[in-house]
Design a protein around this motif. Structure first.
Motif, mmCIF file in Angstrom:
data_model
loop_
_atom_site.group_PDB
_atom_site.id
_atom_site.type_symbol
_atom_site.label_atom_id
_atom_site.label_comp_id
_atom_site.label_asym_id
_atom_site.label_seq_id
_atom_site.Cartn_x
_atom_site.Cartn_y
_atom_site.Cartn_z
ATOM 1 N N GLY A 19 49.470 61.682 29.771
ATOM 2 C CA GLY A 19 48.673 60.430 29.773
ATOM 3 C C GLY A 19 47.305 60.234 30.018
ATOM 4 N N MET A 20 46.687 61.650 30.678
ATOM 5 C CA MET A 20 45.265 61.728 30.971
ATOM 6 C C MET A 20 44.292 61.143 29.903
ATOM 7 S SD MET A 20 45.291 62.901 34.181
ATOM 8 C CE MET A 20 43.267 63.409 34.355
ATOM 9 N N CYS A 21 44.367 61.481 28.864
ATOM 10 C CA CYS A 21 43.515 61.086 27.638
ATOM 11 C C CYS A 21 43.682 59.696 27.641
ATOM 12 C CB CYS A 21 43.940 61.878 26.467
ATOM 13 S SG CYS A 21 45.619 61.623 25.788
ATOM 14 N N VAL A 22 44.859 58.935 27.641
ATOM 15 C CA VAL A 22 44.890 57.586 27.363
ATOM 16 C C VAL A 22 44.414 56.808 28.583
ATOM 17 C CG1 VAL A 22 46.551 55.845 27.233
ATOM 18 C CG2 VAL A 22 46.932 57.685 26.163
ATOM 19 N N GLY A 23 44.536 57.364 29.778
ATOM 20 C CA GLY A 23 43.900 56.699 30.887
ATOM 21 C C GLY A 23 42.157 56.646 30.782
ATOM 22 N N ILE A 24 41.793 57.890 30.138
ATOM 23 C CA ILE A 24 40.455 58.320 30.271
ATOM 24 C C ILE A 24 39.699 57.444 29.127
ATOM 25 C CG2 ILE A 24 38.493 59.875 30.045
ATOM 26 C CD1 ILE A 24 40.460 61.658 31.703
ATOM 27 N N ALA A 25 40.330 57.441 28.020
ATOM 28 C CA ALA A 25 39.792 56.977 26.570
ATOM 29 C C ALA A 25 40.890 56.169 25.804
ATOM 30 C CB ALA A 25 39.421 58.280 25.750
ATOM 31 N N PRO A 26 41.280 54.851 26.450
ATOM 32 C CA PRO A 26 42.473 54.125 25.817
ATOM 33 C C PRO A 26 41.970 53.487 24.432
ATOM 34 C CG PRO A 26 41.242 53.022 27.707
ATOM 35 C CD PRO A 26 40.785 54.624 27.727
ATOM 36 N N ASP A 27 40.584 53.705 24.185
ATOM 37 C CA ASP A 27 40.350 53.111 22.860
ATOM 38 C C ASP A 27 40.472 54.265 21.606
ATOM 39 O OD1 ASP A 27 39.701 50.747 23.784
ATOM 40 O OD2 ASP A 27 37.536 51.168 23.932
ATOM 41 N N HIS A 28 40.696 55.465 22.202
ATOM 42 C CA HIS A 28 40.712 56.525 21.285
ATOM 43 C C HIS A 28 42.177 57.332 21.357
ATOM 44 C CE1 HIS A 28 36.441 56.184 20.372
ATOM 45 N NE2 HIS A 28 36.159 56.043 21.735
ATOM 46 N N PHE A 29 43.086 57.127 22.188
ATOM 47 C CA PHE A 29 44.310 57.916 22.314
ATOM 48 C C PHE A 29 45.434 57.040 22.683
ATOM 49 C CE2 PHE A 29 41.033 60.861 23.399
ATOM 50 C CZ PHE A 29 41.143 61.795 22.653
ATOM 51 N N LEU A 31 49.746 57.258 23.477
ATOM 52 C CA LEU A 31 50.910 57.880 23.828
ATOM 53 C C LEU A 31 52.138 57.502 22.982
ATOM 54 C CD1 LEU A 31 51.228 58.468 27.480
ATOM 55 C CD2 LEU A 31 50.903 60.296 25.837
ATOM 56 N N GLU A 32 52.989 58.338 22.328
ATOM 57 C CA GLU A 32 54.140 57.985 21.468
ATOM 58 C C GLU A 32 55.100 59.030 22.017
ATOM 59 O OE1 GLU A 32 53.046 58.571 17.383
ATOM 60 O OE2 GLU A 32 52.365 56.665 17.055
ATOM 61 N N GLY A 33 56.373 59.011 21.242
ATOM 62 C CA GLY A 33 57.636 59.583 21.788
ATOM 63 C C GLY A 33 57.349 61.193 21.841
ATOM 64 N N ASP A 34 56.589 61.523 20.854
ATOM 65 C CA ASP A 34 56.187 63.121 20.614
ATOM 66 C C ASP A 34 55.073 63.513 21.105
ATOM 67 O OD1 ASP A 34 54.773 61.832 18.708
ATOM 68 O OD2 ASP A 34 55.490 63.343 17.137
ATOM 69 N N GLY A 35 54.438 62.548 21.981
ATOM 70 C CA GLY A 35 52.969 62.998 22.393
ATOM 71 C C GLY A 35 51.787 62.093 22.355
ATOM 72 N N SER A 36 50.724 62.629 22.703
ATOM 73 C CA SER A 36 49.347 61.663 22.470
ATOM 74 C C SER A 36 49.099 61.981 21.245
ATOM 75 C CB SER A 36 48.492 62.239 23.535
ATOM 76 O OG SER A 36 47.148 61.476 23.218
ATOM 77 N N HIS A 37 48.251 60.961 20.392
ATOM 78 C CA HIS A 37 47.515 61.147 19.379
ATOM 79 C C HIS A 37 46.321 60.181 19.314
ATOM 80 C CE1 HIS A 37 48.601 57.239 17.334
ATOM 81 N NE2 HIS A 37 49.665 57.045 18.104
ATOM 82 N N ALA A 38 45.355 60.629 18.563
ATOM 83 C CA ALA A 38 44.216 59.873 18.525
ATOM 84 C C ALA A 38 44.361 58.779 17.433
ATOM 85 C CB ALA A 38 43.023 60.835 17.657
ATOM 86 N N THR A 39 43.608 57.686 17.992
ATOM 87 C CA THR A 39 43.851 56.361 17.328
ATOM 88 C C THR A 39 43.087 56.397 15.900
ATOM 89 O OG1 THR A 39 42.157 55.244 18.458
ATOM 90 C CG2 THR A 39 44.127 54.964 18.968
ATOM 91 N N ALA A 40 42.212 57.526 15.751
ATOM 92 C CA ALA A 40 41.219 57.525 14.553
ATOM 93 C C ALA A 40 40.948 58.892 14.601
ATOM 94 C CB ALA A 40 40.128 56.718 14.382
ATOM 95 N N ASP A 41 40.984 59.554 13.286
ATOM 96 C CA ASP A 41 40.436 60.954 13.068
ATOM 97 C C ASP A 41 39.259 61.230 13.639
ATOM 98 O OD1 ASP A 41 43.108 61.655 12.421
ATOM 99 O OD2 ASP A 41 42.971 61.447 10.240
ATOM 100 N N VAL A 42 38.105 60.433 12.932
ATOM 101 C CA VAL A 42 36.959 60.679 13.108
ATOM 102 C C VAL A 42 36.577 59.382 13.720
ATOM 103 C CG1 VAL A 42 34.655 60.788 11.912
ATOM 104 C CG2 VAL A 42 36.607 62.019 11.062
ATOM 105 N N VAL A 43 35.540 59.573 14.965
ATOM 106 C CA VAL A 43 35.065 58.348 15.835
ATOM 107 C C VAL A 43 33.471 58.729 15.909
ATOM 108 C CG1 VAL A 43 37.063 58.080 16.987
ATOM 109 C CG2 VAL A 43 35.580 59.752 18.066
ATOM 110 N N ASP A 44 32.827 57.423 16.253
ATOM 111 C CA ASP A 44 31.509 57.807 16.726
ATOM 112 C C ASP A 44 31.468 58.525 18.118
ATOM 113 O OD1 ASP A 44 30.621 56.399 14.524
ATOM 114 O OD2 ASP A 44 30.659 54.490 15.652
ATOM 115 N N GLN A 45 30.259 59.152 18.292
ATOM 116 C CA GLN A 45 30.215 59.845 19.586
ATOM 117 C C GLN A 45 30.543 59.117 20.815
ATOM 118 O OE1 GLN A 45 26.834 62.193 19.798
ATOM 119 N NE2 GLN A 45 27.171 63.439 18.062
#
Length: 76
Positions: A19-29, A31-45
């Protein structure tokens, strides 16, 4: 692809759902049952995605230049 955009990849086989990624960048990650995923494949820097990749305890997140494919994070 723009050179101001990044591609996000999460290796679901490595992800331990800390959950570190969700805590740090909640707009971009998310958590689902099988782990984390990015909310978009390509993002602005966004430095938050670099922080998330650098903070992942198993280095399951890779941030790549959308234009060139060069690794942005995590740093070697």
């Amino acid at each position: 692809m723009s050179d101001t955009q990044w591609r996000l990849e999460v290796d679901r086989h490595l992800c331990i759902s800390s959950g570190m990624c969700v805590g740090i960048a909640p707009d971009h990650f998310e958590l689902e049952g099988d782990g984390s995923h990015a909310t978009a494949d390509v993002v602005d820097q966004d430095e938050a995605v670099v922080d998330a990749a650098e903070s992942c305890p198993v280095e399951a997140i890779r941030v790549l230049s959308a234009a060139s494919g060069d690794l942005v994070a995590p740093a070697d």
